[in-house]
Motif scaffolding. Structure first.
Motif, PDB file in Angstrom:
ATOM      1  N   LEU A 338      78.089  74.498  44.940  1.00 36.15           N
ATOM      2  CA  LEU A 338      78.139  73.155  44.395  1.00 36.15           C
ATOM      3  C   LEU A 338      79.526  72.910  43.787  1.00 36.15           C
ATOM      4  O   LEU A 338      80.063  73.758  43.076  1.00 36.15           O
ATOM      5  N   ASN A 339      80.087  71.748  44.086  1.00 36.42           N
ATOM      6  CA  ASN A 339      81.335  71.329  43.441  1.00 36.42           C
ATOM      7  C   ASN A 339      80.943  70.675  42.116  1.00 36.42           C
ATOM      8  O   ASN A 339      80.411  69.563  42.107  1.00 36.42           O
ATOM      9  N   PRO A 340      81.190  71.335  40.976  1.00 38.25           N
ATOM     10  CA  PRO A 340      80.703  70.805  39.699  1.00 38.25           C
ATOM     11  C   PRO A 340      81.440  69.569  39.222  1.00 38.25           C
ATOM     12  O   PRO A 340      80.992  68.904  38.290  1.00 38.25           O
ATOM     13  N   PHE A 341      82.552  69.227  39.875  1.00 37.53           N
ATOM     14  CA  PHE A 341      83.376  68.118  39.408  1.00 37.53           C
ATOM     15  C   PHE A 341      82.995  66.772  40.015  1.00 37.53           C
ATOM     16  O   PHE A 341      83.573  65.751  39.649  1.00 37.53           O
ATOM     17  N   VAL A 342      82.054  66.755  40.961  1.00 37.15           N
ATOM     18  CA  VAL A 342      81.615  65.491  41.561  1.00 37.15           C
ATOM     19  C   VAL A 342      80.100  65.376  41.415  1.00 37.15           C
ATOM     20  O   VAL A 342      79.376  66.370  41.549  1.00 37.15           O
ATOM     21  N   GLN A 442      90.557  76.284  39.180  1.00 39.37           N
ATOM     22  CA  GLN A 442      90.521  75.090  38.335  1.00 39.37           C
ATOM     23  C   GLN A 442      89.438  75.217  37.259  1.00 39.37           C
ATOM     24  O   GLN A 442      89.665  74.905  36.083  1.00 39.37           O
ATOM     25  N   LEU A 443      88.255  75.652  37.669  1.00 39.88           N
ATOM     26  CA  LEU A 443      87.135  75.762  36.745  1.00 39.88           C
ATOM     27  C   LEU A 443      87.400  76.813  35.677  1.00 39.88           C
ATOM     28  O   LEU A 443      87.201  76.580  34.477  1.00 39.88           O
ATOM     29  N   LYS A 456      78.053  75.230  28.477  1.00 41.63           N
ATOM     30  CA  LYS A 456      78.458  74.061  27.691  1.00 41.63           C
ATOM     31  C   LYS A 456      79.219  73.073  28.562  1.00 41.63           C
ATOM     32  O   LYS A 456      78.965  71.865  28.529  1.00 41.63           O
ATOM     33  N   LEU A 457      80.157  73.595  29.362  1.00 47.12           N
ATOM     34  CA  LEU A 457      80.917  72.725  30.249  1.00 47.12           C
ATOM     35  C   LEU A 457      79.984  72.078  31.273  1.00 47.12           C
ATOM     36  O   LEU A 457      80.088  70.875  31.556  1.00 47.12           O
ATOM     37  N   ALA A 462      77.121  67.439  33.543  1.00 48.67           N
ATOM     38  CA  ALA A 462      75.829  66.873  33.948  1.00 48.67           C
ATOM     39  C   ALA A 462      75.612  65.503  33.308  1.00 48.67           C
ATOM     40  O   ALA A 462      75.122  64.570  33.959  1.00 48.67           O
ATOM     41  N   LYS A 463      75.967  65.372  32.052  1.00 49.53           N
ATOM     42  CA  LYS A 463      75.807  64.091  31.364  1.00 49.53           C
ATOM     43  C   LYS A 463      76.743  63.032  31.946  1.00 49.53           C
ATOM     44  O   LYS A 463      76.339  61.873  32.140  1.00 49.53           O
TER      45      LYS A 463
END
Length: 521
Positions: A338-342, A442-443, A456-457, A462-463
């Protein structure tokens, strides 16, 4: 590059000029955990009245657990349309789950123990019960925590019109479907050799919550991060490592990718080979099924692999029977974190890069695997997953051992030419991917800069993603259309349950009897 590369590249370029890039069939399956607003696993059941039957809704279902959603797009031929469809499904779901959020990372949030993960249920029909009991077997065999690791599965098929032209270019005279299957197996073998580049560029799980490890033994030398996270400095995708969704229990399975027939026969053998280890668990204990059977694989879907040969099955068929009778229809790339940034977990640049990689795998030579070569490919993928950004890392491919950056330089050279041949959008996507740091870098840089917990990140992301999805305007479907899909799925599940005539014991016996039938030629 080999001498044939330029000629095949020019041929592919000519086909691309007739619109090949817009004719490729593409589909996405995105997994994601539902979580509470505090970042813990949601314990609520799947929202069937709002999202439909997870047995029969073609767009929204559940994977291993009640709280592990899976979103499935229709087949699309345009990247923008595909991404719009995926966003629509996400947006509709966000509206349905109330205060809950979608976990943006591949590795799970905090998990206290396996019993905090409710297995997905699919109603009282025989097919629904089989899906549920299969998951009981997975829990007994591997534990639940490993099963809620999430990823992106990307389905890819070249258009029917492409294959006769490509066959003529190669001077091949096989029956067409046999040729198509051989060419897909050609891609799959090369993907095993070179597909680790997906984890290198798009791996986004270099860190995880300590709860994932718990009492499990690991040879990996993790470093601590924040209050409750662990990481590896050069890791790309812990999801794709031996720690993740791969299984050491499958390491002795002799799966062959040298031809479709060998592949089908080897997978079928694995589903029919008794396992002493799994037999100890019991199959039916105190009148209740603990697993479907005690073979090395309960069913063919239990075979974990970074890429699979696929065909849509008909009623009563196993995947291998469908493949052998009709040939390979498409391939499923399963190695994408999963790309967490999108918000939707993947973007079109990544998919265009993967398209280029798969076509590069098509035009590169792809000899049959030599003895031990497949295991070497698996070892390479694991090494890239845990230390892929280490400049001292070496990989052995086709009998040659080189530093990973030397392999990347060679692969990038060929892929750059191929992406340019496909057209400007592909060339731009290739440049965008390769001119930026890998996602894992990056992450990790963001986490280390503030000594921040991975969880936490993830919760912050997610929010933010929820807000973005709430603002998304549906474009592929209207809300009324998606509501109708939900209603139809609930009715379809009722019909399936009403049509059952066999007891579950009889159903299982009949299913596996048919699965053992000789494959027709």
């Amino acid at each position: 590059m080999n001498q044939d590369f330029s000629g095949l590249l020019n041929s592919l370029k000519q086909l691309a000029q007739t619109g090949l890039g817009e004719q490729i069939g593409r589909g996405i399956e995105r997994e994601t955990l539902r979580i509470k607003a505090n970042g813990q696993l949601a314990q609520t059941p799947h929202q069937r009245q709002r999202l439909g039957s997870n047995l029969t809704n073609p767009l929204i279902t559940t994977d291993y657990a009640e709280n592990l959603l899976e979103f499935v797009t229709p087949v699309e031929h345009n990247h923008a349309q595909l991404m719009d469809a995926l966003k629509d499904i996400h947006s509709y779901t966000i509206d349905a789950i109330g205060d809950e959020l979608l976990w943006p990372m591949s590795m799970p949030c905090f998990v206290g123990n396996d019993d905090d993960i409710p297995l997905a249920t699919y109603g009282q029909s025989n097919v629904g019960m089989m899906k549920h009991i299969y998951r009981r077997g997975l829990k007994a065999r591997y534990g639940s925590t490993m099963q809620i690791i999430a990823g992106i599965h990307y389905n890819f098929s070249l258009p029917e019109s492409f294959w006769p032209q490509w066959q003529k270019i190669l001077g091949n005279e096989q029956p067409l479907q046999e040729f198509i299957s051989d060419q897909y197996m050609h891609i799959i073998r090369n993907f095993y050799r070179y597909g680790w580049v997906i984890s290198y560029w798009f791996g986004a799980s270099p860190a995880l919550c300590k709860s994932f490890i718990q009492d499990r033994q690991s040879r990996l030398e993790f470093k601590s991060l924040g209050q409750g996270s662990l990481y590896l400095p050069y890791a790309t995708s812990l999801r794709m490592s031996d720690l993740g969704y791969t299984s050491s229990a499958h390491s002795n399975l002799q799966i062959s990718y040298n031809s479709l027939k060998e592949y089908v026969c080897s997978v079928r053998k694995a589903t029919q080979t008794p396992s002493k280890e799994f037999a100890k668990l019991g199959v039916k204990v105190d009148g209740e099924y603990r697993q479907l059977n005690s073979n090395a694989l309960q069913i063919e879907n239990e075979l974990y692999a970074p890429i699979r040969a696929k065909r849509v099955t008909q009623s009563g068929q196993t995947p291998s029977q469908a493949l052998y009778e009709k040939g390979i229809e498409y391939i499923e790339v399963r190695s994408l974190d999963l790309n967490p940034f999108v918000p939707q977990g993947v973007d079109s640049f990544q998919l265009q890069f993967i398209d280029s990689l798969l076509l590069w795998c098509l035009i590169m030579p792809s000899e049959s695997f030599a003895p031990g070569e497949l295991q070497q490919c698996r070892d390479n993928l694991n090494q890239v997953a845990v230390e892929g950004r280490d400049p001292e890392l070496k990989l052995a491919i086709n009998g040659q051992e080189r530093f990973v950056h030397d392999w990347l330089s060679e692969i990038n050279q060929g892929m750059s030419q191929l992406a340019s041949a496909l057209g400007e959008p592909y060339a731009a996507a290739f440049e965008r991917v390769t001119q930026r740091p890998p996602l894992s870098e990056q992450l990790l840089a963001q986490l280390l800069s503030e000594d921040e917990d991975n969880n936490k990140l993830a919760l912050e992301l997610a929010k933010n993603h929820k807000l973005a999805l709430q603002e998304h305007s549906l474009s592929v479907w209207s809300k009324a259309q998606l509501d109708e899909v939900v209603a139809q799925s609930l009715e379809k599940q009722k019909m399936i349950e009403q049509q059952d005539t066999l007891s579950f014991d009889e159903y299982i016996q009949d299913y596996f009897a048919r699965a053992r039938e000789p494959i027709s030629s």
